[in-house]
Scaffold this active site. Structure first.
Site, PDB file in Angstrom:
ATOM      1  CG  ASP A  40       1.739   3.748  44.327  1.00  0.00           C
ATOM      2  OD1 ASP A  40       2.432   4.215  44.001  1.00  0.00           O
ATOM      3  OD2 ASP A  40       1.925   2.717  44.429  1.00  0.00           O
ATOM      4  CD  GLU A 222       7.082   4.021  37.521  1.00  0.00           C
ATOM      5  OE1 GLU A 222       7.155   2.557  37.830  1.00  0.00           O
ATOM      6  OE2 GLU A 222       6.956   4.801  38.743  1.00  0.00           O
TER       7      GLU A 222
END
Length: 340
Positions: A40, A222
């Site tokens: 991420d 997402e």
């Protein structure tokens, strides 16, 4: 936790102690650009220091149990230096949380007196409650120390938002100069921030989830990410599950920071390359080299040795050039061995 997971954590903790040591190898090493397991990635360019910074989820821990953000810096996007721990969700630094520090977002904001402040947004597991909530911490330097707001920035879903409060992104509109926040797992939401950068304007919360698509192309999952170029707002997101080899990046554009989003005709930005053993290329951020039209995408991929063993928690951070066609559409990126 397995022996391999414990070993990975031990190695990362040891590396954290070597603050200021160049941990990624030289230019010719290429991808991955950070040592160990990270995911991420959020990239930031600091006008204050003239360096690039990456904040990331600490990976290699079963159940996505990482609780620290490391910060790495670079002058050239190739060689990265460990600057230590930016945020620790198990310490007094975030008193309302007990771990599971996921998917950071960061922004530099110039103050009226010419100084800079850095806002680090994150999701964490609260001491009370089972669902992740969103927080923000502030610093005078991109490496910290970051001081948490003292309470969650966002602790409950707005109407139409029915997933976890994770995968935050922060964006300052270069046109209006207004700040915006985006987030959502199974939905995409966006909202304007107060000038303080520490409060959402509830009346502006907008559900922006791109409609349609399949796991083969652009079905939203997402990790929203927003940037602006030549009059268009680009919205990027991740498709499929983070543990799937098919985890990939799709995109669309809009004429305003809160949409509506028009999905691109060829929506895939980047996807796995099995021939070269590259899998799960998604959850990205983007950086524009200052003063140029050069763009780079920073993303994580599944470590190929863990494709069948806990692939969702053994991820590594990479970088590639991102180019545009004459009409502003993004050219599909072929994951590479790294910048040359």
């Amino acid at each position: 936790m397995t022996f391999q997971s414990k070993l990975s954590v031990s190695i990362m903790l040891l590396l954290a102690l070597i603050k200021g040591t160049t941990l990624s190898a030289k230019t010719d090493k290429g991808n991955p650009i950070l040592p160990g397991f990270h995911a991420d990635p959020e990239i930031l360019y600091s006008n204050q220091t003239g360096r690039y910074y990456i904040y990331s989820t600490t990976d290699g821990v079963a159940g996505w149990g990482g609780y620290e953000y490391f910060v790495f810096s670079s002058s050239d996007l190739k060689t990265w230096t460990n600057e230590g721990i930016a945020l620790d969700a198990k310490s007094d630094q975030v008193k309302w949380a007990k771990g599971n520090l996921w998917a950071p977002a960061a922004v530099e904001v110039k103050q009226a007196d010419g100084s800079y402040k850095y806002f680090l947004y994150f999701s964490a597991q609260p001491i009370e409650g089972k669902r992740k909530v969103m927080g923000v911490a502030v610093a005078d330097s991109p490496t910290g120390p970051f001081v948490d707001l003292g309470e969650p920035l966002l602790a409950k879903n707005h109407p139409g938002c029915n997933g976890q409060l994770i995968d935050v992104d922060v964006f300052i509109d270069p046109v209006s100069k207004k700040p915006y926040l985006y987030w959502g797992n199974s939905f995409m939401a966006g909202a304007e921030l107060e000038p303080s950068m520490t409060k959402i304007k509830d009346e502006t919360v907008t559900v922006m989830t791109p409609k349609g698509g399949t796991l083969k192309d652009y079905a939203y999952r997402e990790a929203p990410y927003v940037f602006y170029r030549n009059g268009l707002y680009y919205f990027m997101w991740s498709v499929d599950d983070t543990g799937s080899p098919n985890y990939h990046v799709a995109y669309g554009t809009a004429k305003s920071p809160l949409g509506p989003i028009e999905v691109a005709k060829d929506p895939i930005v980047m996807i796995q390359d099995p021939k070269n053993e590259i899998y799960g290329t998604a959850h990205n951020s983007v950086i524009q080299k200052p003063g140029t039209d050069e763009w780079y995408i920073v993303y994580h991929r599944i470590n190929k040795h863990h494709l069948k063993y806990q692939p969702g928690v053994h991820r590594e951070v990479c970088i590639d050039r991102m180019k545009f066609n004459a009409d502003g559409t993004i050219k599909r990126i072929v994951p590479s061995k790294g910048l040359k």
